[in-house]
Design a protein around this motif. Structure first.
Motif, PDB file in Angstrom:
ATOM      1  N   LEU A 262     -41.345  -7.165 -21.965  1.00  0.00           N
ATOM      2  CA  LEU A 262     -40.613  -8.364 -21.568  1.00  0.00           C
ATOM      3  C   LEU A 262     -41.536  -9.583 -21.520  1.00  0.00           C
ATOM      4  CD1 LEU A 262     -37.880  -9.431 -20.591  1.00  0.00           C
ATOM      5  CD2 LEU A 262     -38.503  -8.688 -18.277  1.00  0.00           C
ATOM      6  N   ARG A 263     -41.034 -10.709 -22.002  1.00  0.00           N
ATOM      7  CA  ARG A 263     -41.777 -11.972 -22.005  1.00  0.00           C
ATOM      8  C   ARG A 263     -40.958 -13.051 -21.319  1.00  0.00           C
ATOM      9  NH1 ARG A 263     -45.243  -8.946 -22.563  1.00  0.00           N
ATOM     10  NH2 ARG A 263     -46.334  -8.397 -24.482  1.00  0.00           N
ATOM     11  N   TRP A 264     -41.655 -13.935 -20.611  1.00  0.00           N
ATOM     12  CA  TRP A 264     -40.980 -15.067 -19.960  1.00  0.00           C
ATOM     13  C   TRP A 264     -41.685 -16.359 -20.326  1.00  0.00           C
ATOM     14  CZ3 TRP A 264     -41.363 -16.558 -14.095  1.00  0.00           C
ATOM     15  CH2 TRP A 264     -40.537 -17.657 -13.847  1.00  0.00           C
TER      16      TRP A 264
ATOM     17  N   PRO B  77     -45.965 -10.425 -17.485  1.00  0.00           N
ATOM     18  CA  PRO B  77     -45.085  -9.519 -16.734  1.00  0.00           C
ATOM     19  C   PRO B  77     -45.731  -8.977 -15.456  1.00  0.00           C
ATOM     20  CG  PRO B  77     -45.462  -8.679 -18.973  1.00  0.00           C
ATOM     21  CD  PRO B  77     -46.162  -9.991 -18.877  1.00  0.00           C
ATOM     22  N   ASP B  78     -47.053  -8.814 -15.470  1.00  0.00           N
ATOM     23  CA  ASP B  78     -47.740  -8.353 -14.251  1.00  0.00           C
ATOM     24  C   ASP B  78     -47.485  -9.300 -13.082  1.00  0.00           C
ATOM     25  OD1 ASP B  78     -48.809  -6.363 -15.780  1.00  0.00           O
ATOM     26  OD2 ASP B  78     -50.690  -7.435 -16.161  1.00  0.00           O
ATOM     27  N   ILE B  79     -47.232 -10.592 -13.399  1.00  0.00           N
ATOM     28  CA  ILE B  79     -46.963 -11.587 -12.360  1.00  0.00           C
ATOM     29  C   ILE B  79     -45.473 -11.628 -12.017  1.00  0.00           C
ATOM     30  CG2 ILE B  79     -47.123 -14.061 -11.746  1.00  0.00           C
ATOM     31  CD1 ILE B  79     -49.872 -12.973 -12.267  1.00  0.00           C
TER      32      ILE B  79
ATOM     33  N   ASP C 128     -53.572   6.246 -19.477  1.00  0.00           N
ATOM     34  CA  ASP C 128     -53.825   4.867 -19.084  1.00  0.00           C
ATOM     35  C   ASP C 128     -54.996   4.260 -19.851  1.00  0.00           C
ATOM     36  OD1 ASP C 128     -52.987   2.773 -17.044  1.00  0.00           O
ATOM     37  OD2 ASP C 128     -55.169   2.782 -16.836  1.00  0.00           O
ATOM     38  N   ARG C 129     -54.830   2.970 -20.132  1.00  0.00           N
ATOM     39  CA  ARG C 129     -55.821   2.202 -20.893  1.00  0.00           C
ATOM     40  C   ARG C 129     -57.216   2.273 -20.280  1.00  0.00           C
ATOM     41  NH1 ARG C 129     -53.334  -2.885 -20.951  1.00  0.00           N
ATOM     42  NH2 ARG C 129     -54.628  -3.919 -19.406  1.00  0.00           N
ATOM     43  N   SER C 130     -57.293   2.393 -18.957  1.00  0.00           N
ATOM     44  CA  SER C 130     -58.604   2.380 -18.301  1.00  0.00           C
ATOM     45  C   SER C 130     -59.476   3.562 -18.745  1.00  0.00           C
ATOM     46  CB  SER C 130     -58.432   2.385 -16.787  1.00  0.00           C
ATOM     47  OG  SER C 130     -57.719   3.528 -16.397  1.00  0.00           O
TER      48      SER C 130
ATOM     49  N   GLY D 172     -53.462   1.224 -25.186  1.00  0.00           N
ATOM     50  CA  GLY D 172     -54.565   0.276 -25.075  1.00  0.00           C
ATOM     51  C   GLY D 172     -55.747   0.626 -25.966  1.00  0.00           C
ATOM     52  N   VAL D 173     -55.471   1.215 -27.131  1.00  0.00           N
ATOM     53  CA  VAL D 173     -56.546   1.537 -28.077  1.00  0.00           C
ATOM     54  C   VAL D 173     -56.919   0.245 -28.808  1.00  0.00           C
ATOM     55  CG1 VAL D 173     -57.263   3.039 -29.961  1.00  0.00           C
ATOM     56  CG2 VAL D 173     -55.529   3.826 -28.329  1.00  0.00           C
ATOM     57  N   GLU D 174     -58.174  -0.180 -28.613  1.00  0.00           N
ATOM     58  CA  GLU D 174     -58.573  -1.504 -29.113  1.00  0.00           C
ATOM     59  C   GLU D 174     -59.563  -1.463 -30.262  1.00  0.00           C
ATOM     60  OE1 GLU D 174     -59.975  -3.681 -25.711  1.00  0.00           O
ATOM     61  OE2 GLU D 174     -57.927  -4.177 -25.071  1.00  0.00           O
TER      62      GLU D 174
ATOM     63  N   GLY E  16     -51.872   0.360 -29.427  1.00  0.00           N
ATOM     64  CA  GLY E  16     -52.928  -0.555 -29.006  1.00  0.00           C
ATOM     65  C   GLY E  16     -53.199  -1.633 -30.030  1.00  0.00           C
ATOM     66  N   PHE E  17     -53.983  -2.618 -29.589  1.00  0.00           N
ATOM     67  CA  PHE E  17     -54.237  -3.786 -30.423  1.00  0.00           C
ATOM     68  C   PHE E  17     -54.884  -3.416 -31.750  1.00  0.00           C
ATOM     69  CE2 PHE E  17     -54.665  -6.695 -26.409  1.00  0.00           C
ATOM     70  CZ  PHE E  17     -53.303  -6.582 -26.193  1.00  0.00           C
ATOM     71  N   VAL E  18     -55.671  -2.312 -31.784  1.00  0.00           N
ATOM     72  CA  VAL E  18     -56.337  -1.932 -33.035  1.00  0.00           C
ATOM     73  C   VAL E  18     -55.306  -1.637 -34.129  1.00  0.00           C
ATOM     74  CG1 VAL E  18     -56.542   0.573 -32.633  1.00  0.00           C
ATOM     75  CG2 VAL E  18     -58.255  -0.596 -34.033  1.00  0.00           C
TER      76      VAL E  18
HETATM   77  P1  C2E Z   1     -47.338  -1.114 -19.611  1.00  0.00           P
HETATM   78  O1  C2E Z   1     -45.972  -0.563 -19.726  1.00  0.00           O
HETATM   79  O2  C2E Z   1     -48.424  -0.152 -19.283  1.00  0.00           O
HETATM   80  O3  C2E Z   1     -47.597  -1.844 -21.001  1.00  0.00           O
HETATM   81  C1  C2E Z   1     -48.843  -1.916 -21.655  1.00  0.00           C
HETATM   82  C2  C2E Z   1     -49.456  -3.284 -21.530  1.00  0.00           C
HETATM   83  O4  C2E Z   1     -50.712  -3.276 -22.221  1.00  0.00           O
HETATM   84  C3  C2E Z   1     -48.654  -4.414 -22.174  1.00  0.00           C
HETATM   85  O5  C2E Z   1     -48.939  -5.583 -21.400  1.00  0.00           O
HETATM   86  C4  C2E Z   1     -49.285  -4.537 -23.557  1.00  0.00           C
HETATM   87  O6  C2E Z   1     -49.107  -5.812 -24.137  1.00  0.00           O
HETATM   88  C5  C2E Z   1     -50.727  -4.284 -23.216  1.00  0.00           C
HETATM   89  N1  C2E Z   1     -51.493  -3.746 -24.350  1.00  0.00           N
HETATM   90  C6  C2E Z   1     -51.064  -3.052 -25.419  1.00  0.00           C
HETATM   91  N2  C2E Z   1     -52.070  -2.689 -26.229  1.00  0.00           N
HETATM   92  C7  C2E Z   1     -53.200  -3.160 -25.648  1.00  0.00           C
HETATM   93  C8  C2E Z   1     -54.601  -3.116 -26.013  1.00  0.00           C
HETATM   94  O7  C2E Z   1     -55.017  -2.554 -27.020  1.00  0.00           O
HETATM   95  N3  C2E Z   1     -55.457  -3.720 -25.148  1.00  0.00           N
HETATM   96  C9  C2E Z   1     -55.060  -4.361 -24.006  1.00  0.00           C
HETATM   97  N4  C2E Z   1     -55.990  -4.936 -23.255  1.00  0.00           N
HETATM   98  N5  C2E Z   1     -53.751  -4.420 -23.647  1.00  0.00           N
HETATM   99  C10 C2E Z   1     -52.834  -3.818 -24.447  1.00  0.00           C
HETATM  100  P2  C2E Z   1     -47.786  -6.563 -20.944  1.00  0.00           P
HETATM  101  O8  C2E Z   1     -46.825  -6.766 -22.061  1.00  0.00           O
HETATM  102  O9  C2E Z   1     -48.458  -7.743 -20.350  1.00  0.00           O
HETATM  103  O10 C2E Z   1     -47.037  -5.744 -19.809  1.00  0.00           O
HETATM  104  C11 C2E Z   1     -47.657  -5.424 -18.608  1.00  0.00           C
HETATM  105  C12 C2E Z   1     -46.825  -4.497 -17.765  1.00  0.00           C
HETATM  106  O11 C2E Z   1     -45.605  -5.145 -17.352  1.00  0.00           O
HETATM  107  C13 C2E Z   1     -46.362  -3.249 -18.513  1.00  0.00           C
HETATM  108  O12 C2E Z   1     -47.391  -2.291 -18.517  1.00  0.00           O
HETATM  109  C14 C2E Z   1     -45.164  -2.836 -17.682  1.00  0.00           C
HETATM  110  O13 C2E Z   1     -45.574  -2.112 -16.553  1.00  0.00           O
HETATM  111  C15 C2E Z   1     -44.603  -4.170 -17.220  1.00  0.00           C
HETATM  112  N6  C2E Z   1     -43.428  -4.513 -18.048  1.00  0.00           N
HETATM  113  C16 C2E Z   1     -43.371  -5.077 -19.277  1.00  0.00           C
HETATM  114  N7  C2E Z   1     -42.099  -5.203 -19.697  1.00  0.00           N
HETATM  115  C17 C2E Z   1     -41.299  -4.695 -18.718  1.00  0.00           C
HETATM  116  C18 C2E Z   1     -39.875  -4.530 -18.550  1.00  0.00           C
HETATM  117  O14 C2E Z   1     -39.044  -4.816 -19.415  1.00  0.00           O
HETATM  118  N8  C2E Z   1     -39.466  -3.978 -17.350  1.00  0.00           N
HETATM  119  C19 C2E Z   1     -40.339  -3.583 -16.385  1.00  0.00           C
HETATM  120  N9  C2E Z   1     -39.852  -3.053 -15.258  1.00  0.00           N
HETATM  121  N10 C2E Z   1     -41.686  -3.707 -16.522  1.00  0.00           N
HETATM  122  C20 C2E Z   1     -42.165  -4.260 -17.661  1.00  0.00           C
END
Ligand code: C2E
Ligand code: MG
Ligand code: MG
Ligand code: MG
Length: 284
Positions: free
Chosen positions: A61-63, A73-75, A202-204, A237-239, A257-259
């Motif tokens: 989801l994006r805002w 989305p974390d915010i 998890d990415r970590s 989170g595979v980069e 992941g971004f890679v």
């Molecule tokens: P998540 O579900 O664990 O999603 C993975 C996050 O990691 C996404 O961030 C994605 O853009 C990011 N990501 C993907 N590949 C990589 C990479 O290679 N490296 C790095 N550093 N990051 C990567 P995003 O889009 O900012 O979303 C963050 C969190 O927000 C999501 O974690 C999820 O928990 C939540 N979220 C996103 N969309 C929704 C939604 O529609 N509903 C709900 N309830 N939560 C959402």
């Protein structure tokens, strides 16, 4: 001295709390409006198998605020969660994602699956299984095409409410993926009985690959565990190429992941990954 430090910081804290509250309220109102004025939209990040084939996409989801600023989305998800807006937002997300999946199927991504993140309050609603069933029927996709992502911590907060809902969803054919796996300390005995179809590492843990011996050991162990429990394993989170190379030793591990690919709008996804048409799709 200590006393003046204390009183200053208390005043500052109060002022901060007030401005935080005001900011939060402004965000809530705007977020509510965003649902109807296209401020909310979805991006899709592909999940690949060992042959670099896209097997699923995750809806993220994006805002975009009225001033053009993007909010992560974390915010805003926690704000939506606290104000109960998340229920309406979440049901919009599922409908949009299923609608877009039907378009992806038509565009040639045969049997592609859609992953949707769920918030805790969505997963404690007893009507969730019915609602989701109605959405997939309306969209013309099958329930096995939709996979709900929930985190370990969500599960552990209210297991008695969440687990029965998970069982109903699995019985109806939906997939369930445990997101951010490894961060929530869920016990192995609980994991054994959970009605899930996949786990996302998890990415970590991925970020330390391939150099950190501890991360190598953890990732190997999770993959082995997943295999034994007959779950799909997704590394998120595979980069880097070296992370990818490490993971590819385990042929059955899915990669996100971004890679491989950043999250992107539907049209970009269709354009960039235009699949080779099947013979039946070629006009005579
Ligand atoms: P998540 O579900 O664990 O999603 C993975 C996050 O990691 C996404 O961030 C994605 O853009 C990011 N990501 C993907 N590949 C990589 C990479 O290679 N490296 C790095 N550093 N990051 C990567 P995003 O889009 O900012 O979303 C963050 C969190 O927000 C999501 O974690 C999820 O928990 C939540 N979220 C996103 N969309 C929704 C939604 O529609 N509903 C709900 N309830 N939560 C959402
Ligand atoms: Mg997720
Ligand atoms: Mg995750
Ligand atoms: Mg996350």
């Amino acid at each position: 001295n200590a006393l003046s430090f204390f009183s200053t910081s208390t005043t500052q804290t109060l002022a901060m709390q007030q401005s935080d509250l005001a900011q939060r309220l402004t965000m809530e109102v705007e977020l509510y409006q965003a649902m109807t004025n296209q401020g909310l939209f979805l991006e899709y990040q592909p999940i690949f198998d060992g042959n670099r084939r896209i097997v699923a996409v995750e809806a993220l989801l994006r805002w975009r605020r009225l001033n053009g600023e993007m909010v992560r989305p974390d915010i805003f998800i926690p704000i939506a969660e606290q104000s109960h807006l998340i229920v309406q937002i979440g049901s919009w997300v599922v409908k949009q994602a299923c609608h877009d999946l039907a378009l992806l199927h038509k565009a040639g991504f045969r049997d592609l699956k859609m992953h949707v993140n769920m918030a805790p309050s969505e997963f404690t609603s007893n009507t969730l299984p019915e609602e989701l069933s109605a959405v997939v029927v309306q969209s013309g996709i099958a329930s096995h095409h939709l996979c709900l992502e929930l985190t370990e911590s969500m599960l552990m907060q209210q297991p008695d409410r969440v687990i029965p809902i998970m069982h109903s969803l699995r019985q109806l054919g939906f997939g369930i993926s445990l997101d951010d796996f490894g961060m929530g300390y869920s016990s192995l005995s609980r994991l054994k009985n959970l009605p899930i179809s996949s786990m996302k590492i998890d990415r970590s843990f991925i970020s330390g690959l391939p150099d950190q011996a501890e991360d190598r050991a953890i990732v190997r162990t999770i993959i082995e565990l997943g295999r034994n429990l007959r779950l799909n394993i997704i590394a998120e989170g595979v980069e880097t190429d070296s992370q990818l190379a490490f993971l590819r030793q385990f042929g059955d591990t899915l990669i996100q992941g971004f890679v491989m690919c950043h999250p992107q709008p539907l049209n970009e996804l269709i354009r960039l990954h235009q699949p080779v048409p099947r013979p039946v799709d070629v006009p005579a």
